[in-house]
Each structure stands twice: as C-alpha cells, then as structure tokens.
Write an enzyme that holds these catalytic residues in place. Structure first.
Site, PDB file in Angstrom:
ATOM      1  N   CYS A   2       0.836  -1.219   0.000  1.00 34.47           N
ATOM      2  CA  CYS A   2       0.000   0.000   0.000  1.00 34.47           C
ATOM      3  C   CYS A   2       0.865   1.262   0.000  1.00 34.47           C
ATOM      4  O   CYS A   2       1.989   1.269   0.480  1.00 34.47           O
ATOM      5  CB  CYS A   2      -0.868   0.029   1.245  1.00 34.47           C
ATOM      6  N   ARG A  27       5.279   0.518  -5.952  1.00 36.41           N
ATOM      7  CA  ARG A  27       5.208  -0.319  -4.737  1.00 36.41           C
ATOM      8  C   ARG A  27       4.307  -1.533  -4.953  1.00 36.41           C
ATOM      9  O   ARG A  27       4.344  -2.467  -4.157  1.00 36.41           O
ATOM     10  CB  ARG A  27       4.702   0.514  -3.565  1.00 36.41           C
ATOM     11  N   TRP A  73      -2.714  -2.605  -1.682  1.00 33.53           N
ATOM     12  CA  TRP A  73      -2.207  -3.940  -2.013  1.00 33.53           C
ATOM     13  C   TRP A  73      -2.971  -4.875  -1.096  1.00 33.53           C
ATOM     14  O   TRP A  73      -2.770  -4.878   0.131  1.00 33.53           O
ATOM     15  CB  TRP A  73      -0.704  -4.007  -1.743  1.00 33.53           C
ATOM     16  N   ASN A  99      -1.962   1.833   5.758  1.00 34.75           N
ATOM     17  CA  ASN A  99      -0.987   0.870   5.251  1.00 34.75           C
ATOM     18  C   ASN A  99      -0.575   0.028   6.447  1.00 34.75           C
ATOM     19  O   ASN A  99      -0.181   0.555   7.480  1.00 34.75           O
ATOM     20  CB  ASN A  99       0.232   1.585   4.648  1.00 34.75           C
ATOM     21  N   GLY A 100      -0.698  -1.302   6.327  1.00 32.39           N
ATOM     22  CA  GLY A 100      -0.332  -2.181   7.441  1.00 32.39           C
ATOM     23  C   GLY A 100      -1.443  -3.195   7.670  1.00 32.39           C
ATOM     24  O   GLY A 100      -2.327  -3.368   6.849  1.00 32.39           O
ATOM     25  N   GLU A 485      19.014 -16.360  -7.561  1.00 35.84           N
ATOM     26  CA  GLU A 485      18.601 -15.010  -7.925  1.00 35.84           C
ATOM     27  C   GLU A 485      18.107 -14.964  -9.370  1.00 35.84           C
ATOM     28  O   GLU A 485      17.092 -14.332  -9.670  1.00 35.84           O
ATOM     29  CB  GLU A 485      19.764 -14.039  -7.711  1.00 35.84           C
ATOM     30  N   LYS A 489      14.362 -13.746 -10.427  1.00 36.09           N
ATOM     31  CA  LYS A 489      14.129 -12.683 -11.414  1.00 36.09           C
ATOM     32  C   LYS A 489      13.129 -13.153 -12.461  1.00 36.09           C
ATOM     33  O   LYS A 489      12.179 -12.470 -12.804  1.00 36.09           O
ATOM     34  CB  LYS A 489      15.442 -12.285 -12.092  1.00 36.09           C
ATOM     35  N   GLU A 492       9.438 -13.899 -11.023  1.00 31.86           N
ATOM     36  CA  GLU A 492       8.645 -12.788 -10.468  1.00 31.86           C
ATOM     37  C   GLU A 492       8.214 -11.785 -11.537  1.00 31.86           C
ATOM     38  O   GLU A 492       7.249 -11.049 -11.317  1.00 31.86           O
ATOM     39  CB  GLU A 492       9.390 -12.070  -9.346  1.00 31.86           C
ATOM     40  N   HIS A 508      19.888 -35.035  -7.328  1.00 36.55           N
ATOM     41  CA  HIS A 508      19.111 -35.662  -6.239  1.00 36.55           C
ATOM     42  C   HIS A 508      17.632 -35.329  -6.352  1.00 36.55           C
ATOM     43  O   HIS A 508      16.977 -35.004  -5.367  1.00 36.55           O
ATOM     44  CB  HIS A 508      19.684 -35.188  -4.891  1.00 36.55           C
ATOM     45  N   LYS A 607       6.859  -3.733  -3.934  1.00 38.51           N
ATOM     46  CA  LYS A 607       8.285  -3.395  -3.885  1.00 38.51           C
ATOM     47  C   LYS A 607       8.822  -3.517  -2.460  1.00 38.51           C
ATOM     48  O   LYS A 607       9.938  -3.952  -2.255  1.00 38.51           O
ATOM     49  CB  LYS A 607       8.516  -1.974  -4.380  1.00 38.51           C
TER      50      LYS A 607
HETATM   51  C1  AGP Z   1      13.275  -9.125  -5.431  1.00 38.22           C
HETATM   52  O1  AGP Z   1      13.356  -8.902  -6.828  1.00 38.22           O
HETATM   53  C2  AGP Z   1      11.890  -8.951  -4.887  1.00 38.22           C
HETATM   54  N1  AGP Z   1      11.341  -7.699  -5.266  1.00 38.22           N
HETATM   55  C3  AGP Z   1      11.802  -9.246  -3.409  1.00 38.22           C
HETATM   56  O2  AGP Z   1      12.198 -10.589  -3.230  1.00 38.22           O
HETATM   57  C4  AGP Z   1      12.669  -8.361  -2.477  1.00 38.22           C
HETATM   58  O3  AGP Z   1      14.024  -8.650  -2.665  1.00 38.22           O
HETATM   59  C5  AGP Z   1      12.285  -8.692  -1.029  1.00 38.22           C
HETATM   60  O4  AGP Z   1      10.927  -8.355  -0.838  1.00 38.22           O
HETATM   61  C6  AGP Z   1      13.156  -7.952  -0.002  1.00 38.22           C
HETATM   62  O5  AGP Z   1      12.988  -6.570  -0.148  1.00 38.22           O
HETATM   63  P1  AGP Z   1      14.021  -5.613   0.635  1.00 38.22           P
HETATM   64  O6  AGP Z   1      15.378  -5.851   0.037  1.00 38.22           O
HETATM   65  O7  AGP Z   1      13.523  -4.223   0.384  1.00 38.22           O
HETATM   66  O8  AGP Z   1      13.992  -5.995   2.083  1.00 38.22           O
END
Ligand code: AGP
Length: 612
Positions: A2, A27, A73, A99-100, A485, A489, A492, A508, A607
């Site tokens: 949010c 966000r 969100w 937000n929360g 990673e 990428k 997501e 395995h 985000k």
């Molecule tokens: C990574 O591409 C994602 N957007 C997500 O996994 C992100 O790394 C994670 O939410 C942690 O965010 P932060 O680094 O702001 O704590």
C-alpha cells in the site's frame, strides 16, 4: 505494498494527490482512491489503476484545502471499489487511509457490530475508522487527536495512517507504527507520503516519523506527540533524492534502467570506501563497532528475497575471506527458531527498502537478545537504517522496479568490502590476495558495462525461450546464490516457474524434470568449480536438456558442450556473482517483455513488503 499520500495547502489538491499516487505505483497495488475535504468529504475510489481513479475522480471539486490518497495492495478482502481506501465512517465525517495490518481487527469488528455498527467492506482498515468514529460519538467533547490515540491504543498490528475530519478542515492527522510515513515541509503547504518519491517534486525538507508517533499537520507545520500524548521533536532532513532519479530517463521500464545503472551504482557504492591505489577500504559506518564485529564468534544474516540471496553470497565471502562462520536466515523464519543469540553475536540485516516487515522483525528480535545489529540498506531514513546499531548504505539510488537488480549487486559489493576488511584484520586473507581483490573490485563497473553491451544477443536468447514452461538454474559455490537469484528474477516478472539449485544437487531429484523442453541455465563462471560443472552439463545434455551457459573466456569445453553461451569477463571467483547475475537479469527482463508482462509492477508483487 500500500501507498499513502496526503496534502494540505492552497495547491490543486486532487492533482497533487493523483501525481503522488502515480509516484507510488512502483510499490505494487490493485486499487486506488482519494478523499478531498472542502467542508465535506468528497471520495473517489476504485479497483484498478491510478489512471482509472483519475477519470473516476474527474468530477471532484478543485477547491479542497486538504486531501488523502491511497494505493491498496490487498491483504483482507480482494480488490474491489468497496475495499479500496479511503474508508469513511457511517457519519461521513472521518476519512482514513491505512498501510499495514490491524491484527485484532476481527475482535474489534465483532465488538463494533454488537454496538450496532454495519460495515461496507471486508477490510481491517474500515474497522479502524469505525472505531475512531465510535469513540468520537461516545464523547463529542474529546479532542480528535485524543480520540485517535484512544483508538490506536486498542489496536494490535501495524499502521501508517492519514486521516481527514470534517470537524477540523485545516488539519491532517497521521500516525505510524510499523509502516513508514514521511512528512514533507513546503512553503505554506505540507505533504505526507509512504516514502519520499511523491514529495521530492515539491520539497526536499522531510521528517521521518517514528513508530508510535501521532502527528497533527496544518498548512504551516506539524506537531508530533507520542501515543501517550507526550510532545516529541523530530529532526528535519534534507532529501538526497532528485526527481530524475525516479524517472525512466528514456528507458521503457525502470527495471531496464536500473540494470543499466549498475556500473554507476557500483561506482557510487565504492566511492569513498575503496582506494585501489593504496589498497584501502574505508567503511566509516562500521568503524564504531569494528571491535565487536572482530570479536564475534559468528555472523547471522537475516533478509528476504533478493536480499536473502545477496546474504548467501555474503556467507561464501565471509567464510572464504575472513574464515568467519556465517548463518543466513530467512528473516521471516528467524524468530520461530528462538534464535540462540546473545551479546557476543552480530546480526546483519540486509534490505533494499529498509522497510521489509519480516526483516525489521528479525532485527528487533536480535536486538532484544542483546546482539549487535548491523544493516545494509539502500534507503536513508528507513526504519532499518534508523534501528540498527550501525550499517552501510549501498548508495544505489532509488530502485523503483519491483524486481531488485542494482540493489543486489551493490549489496554484494558492500558484503565484499566487509569480508575483505575483516579478512585482513583477522589475518585470514593474504595481503597480496586482498590487494588483488581490491584492484579487481574497482574494475567491476567496466566489466559489467561489457556484459550490458551484449544485451542484443541476450535478447535473442530470450526470444528463443519466451514460452518455455519451466526453467532450471544451476550454480556452485559463489554462484549457487546467483542461480537462485536468476530463477527469482525470471519467475517474479515473467510468471514462468523457475528453480535455482546447487548444481550437484540437481542429481538428487530435479534431474527428473529435465527433458527437451527444459532450458537449464548453468552458471560456470568460477575456475574452482569448472570441472564439476562440466559433469553437470553432460548430465543435462544426456537428458536432452537445453543448456544455456554463463561462462568465462577459456572455458572452451563448457562452450563446446552448451547449446547457448553468454560469455562474461573473467574475474576472481569471489567477485563472479557481480558479473554472472547481469545476463540473468537481462534474460528475465526480455522474456517478461516478450510475454507482455508488467515488468515494473508484476502481478501480486510489492516493492516493499511492509506486512508480515
Ligand atoms: C526481489 O526482486 C523482490 N522484489 C523481493 O524478493 C525483495 O528482494 C524482497 O521483498 C526484499 O525486499 P528488501 O530488500 O527491500 O527488504
């Protein structure tokens, strides 16, 4: 996650709110809304994008003196007009954006329903505005801020709030516990937002609210009090953020801009910290705690997502260069282990946003157990940067794309600097190796530039695999976290299922998945694992897997065996993650674009995940 904006002043309130919400789109959200106060509350809200809200709110008055806005969100209740914020109490006098998560919302809702209140949404946030209204109705003589405090004392959970009250048209109320809020100080006008992005166009003078703060904002200033009504003072900061830093600068997406920014971001991260000619590392943010860090029997790293992956690279770096035992924890799982930390321990929290609720919770748990808490973070003024005992900013510049790229590489750079410095001080790293690493680190930005120049070839590769149903990423040692990673990428932003695995571990179980439809990205970028990686490539090929190798010059056998090759410059094995990840970022980006995905705001993602 949010986003909240608020404005009070003589400006065009609706336009300022809509522009502010547009700055918060990165966000991640599914609904949006605004409320204007021009004597009465005028509300427009909808499931959909900010552009949909702009048309939905076209008829709202242009004379409002104050207003609040929100991008939602969804947590409680799906995306719908009714569940969108602002929420207005039945009396029509109080509007709230939140937000929360109100964790005890169900109990509060049951009690309010028993008192005859009816709800129009499924959200936890509406419970809060109804609770405030109930308290005001029970004692109309109570000042509004006192009623707000009484309500907040009944709440468990997290909130960032902005509230309008028709009884006080020249006031904007905000409160914070666990969800960040920034107050922007203009000239005869004031702003509030979840982060600085909506504010920087208007003012660079900001105040970061702390947990427990309740602030009353007027056109000419603000007053902060604790939830117990104790007056507080908050420092005014000068924002180091510029408007162009949050623009796309000609790139089609923020993510692509940020991928290409990495040479500069790493150079900025190194600036003032690395003097290659003298082989000097200066981490001023850690100087006050270096003794405790040196005495620590081990290091615990807590993070989420991509930051967790950089933490895993850190594990290899600290153990290899400084011979320091490291445990890397999913921040969200950390507290359930009743962590065996005490005052000899060090917890390193890694977070781009500095607001990830799980990471903040892990940090607070470690602090409660007496550990020294350090942070690696990209946002000055963030909760993590203010609650850790010490830390290092990555200086990557704002990362707007939801998929983290330059945050990862700059986090790894900071971890590398820390590991080299600790290795030298602990005597576990030979001076000549330390010097060579420092000199090579200074060459990394240029080497990343050379990889970025291969983007057309990487795009051509993406074109071949845009509709693959699955991907497997394999790596060993320093490049095992890079495999994770690369997989993250891809999944997501393109929504293709992808898994990262230690290369040897593929035998395995996951090897059962391999057939001619399975692209397997093999990261063969470290000298000390190249022989074993060859075996893995053979094993994949024997099952008709499509091998895409990320490798270095001289790995002729790898290139012979692989169906597709992306060659990256050679570097020290310990620095290879900084280079090996670049082609994976570009591969994921171009596949996602080919698939028509919303690269900067992938579905369901936020985000900064400020809820646990
Ligand atoms: C990574 O591409 C994602 N957007 C997500 O996994 C992100 O790394 C994670 O939410 C942690 O965010 P932060 O680094 O702001 O704590």
């Amino acid at each position: 996650m949010c986003g909240i904006v608020g404005y009070i002043g003589p400006g065009a309130c609706r336009e300022i709110l809509l522009a502010g919400l547009a700055r918060l789109e990165y966000r991640g959200y599914d609904s949006a809304g605004i409320a204007l106060l021009d004597g009465d509350l005028r509300v427009a809200k909808c499931a959909g994008r900010v552009r949909d809200l702009a048309s939905r709110s076209a008829g709202l008055p242009t004379t409002a003196a104050a207003g609040i806005g929100h991008t939602r969100w969804a947590t409680h209740g799906g995306p719908s007009d009714a569940n969108a914020h602002p929420h207005v109490g039945p009396a029509g006098t109080i509007a709230l954006v939140h937000n929360g998560i109100i964790e005890n919302y169900a109990a509060l809702k049951t009690s309010l329903t028993a008192q005859g209140r009816r709800f129009r949404s499924q959200t936890d946030s509406e419970v809060l505005v109804q609770l405030i209204e109930e308290i005001v109705a029970a004692d109309p003589t109570l000042p509004f801020d006192a009623a707000l405090r009484l309500a907040l004392k009944q709440v468990t959970g997290t909130y960032g709030l902005a509230i309008l009250n028709t009884a006080e048209p020249d006031r904007l109320y905000v409160a914070r516990r666990g969800s960040p809020l920034v107050v922007g100080m203009g000239d005869g006008e004031m702003f509030v937002a979840s982060d600085a992005a909506p504010i920087v166009a208007h003012t660079t003078r900001v105040v970061y609210l702390d947990d427990g703060d309740v602030a009353v904002i007027s056109r000419d200033g603000f007053e902060v009090r604790s939830i117990d009504d104790v007056p507080l003072t908050r420092q005014v900061h000068e924002l180091a953020l510029s408007l162009d830093a949050i623009e796309k600068a000609g790139f089609p997406h923020f993510m692509l801009k940020e991928i290409h920014e990495q040479p500069r971001a790493i150079a900025d991260c190194l600036r003032g910290r690395l003097v290659p000619a003298d082989h000097v590392i200066q981490l001023g943010g850690l100087s006050a705690v270096m003794d405790r860090l040196m005495a620590a029997p081990r290091l615990t790293i807590a993070a989420c997502g991509t930051s967790w992956h950089s933490g895993l690279v850190g594990e290899y770096l600290f153990e290899h260069l400084a011979r320091l035992p490291v445990e890397v924890e999913y921040a969200s799982e950390f507290r359930y282990r009743e962590p065996l930390l005490d005052d000899r321990d060090v917890l390193l929290a890694i977070s781009q946003s500095g607001e990830t609720a799980d990471t903040i919770a892990a940090l607070r748990e470690a602090k409660r157990r007496g550990a020294l808490t350090l942070g690696i973070c990209n946002v000055v003024g963030s909760t993590l940067s203010r609650e850790t005992d010490a830390g290092v900013f990555t200086h990557a510049g704002p990362e707007i794309g939801v998929a983290s790229t330059k945050a990862f590489t700059t986090q790894v750079v900071v971890l590398t600097l820390m590991a080299i410095e600790l290795g030298r001080r602990r005597g576990t790293l030979a001076p000549e190796r330390a010097d060579a690493l420092i000199e090579e680190l200074a060459r990394i930005p240029a080497k990343i530039g050379a990889i970025l120049a291969q983007e057309p070839a990487i795009k051509a590769l993406a074109d071949r695999f845009t509709y693959a149903p699955n991907f497997l990423y394999l790596g060993r040692s320093f490049n095992f976290p890079v495999a994770l990673e690369g997989a993250l990428k891809l999944k997501e932003i393109s929504y293709i299922h992808a898994e990262g695995y230690p290369a040897a571990e593929m035998k395995h179980g996951p090897i059962a998945l391999i057939d001619r439809l399975m692209p397997v990205v093999v990261i063969a970028a470290t000298e000390h694992t190249s022989d074993k990686m060859l075996s893995n490539i053979e094993e994949v090929k024997a099952r008709n897997g499509r091998v895409i190798a990320i490798t270095t010059p001289g790995q002729e056998e790898v290139k012979r065996l692989a169906e597709f090759v992306v060659e990256i410059p050679a570097t020290d094995d310990a620095l290879s993650p900084l280079l090996a990840v670049i082609p994976l970022q570009l591969l994921a980006y171009h596949i996602a674009v080919n698939r028509g995905c919303d690269v900067d705001q992938p579905r369901n993602l936020a985000k900064s995940v400020t809820v646990e």
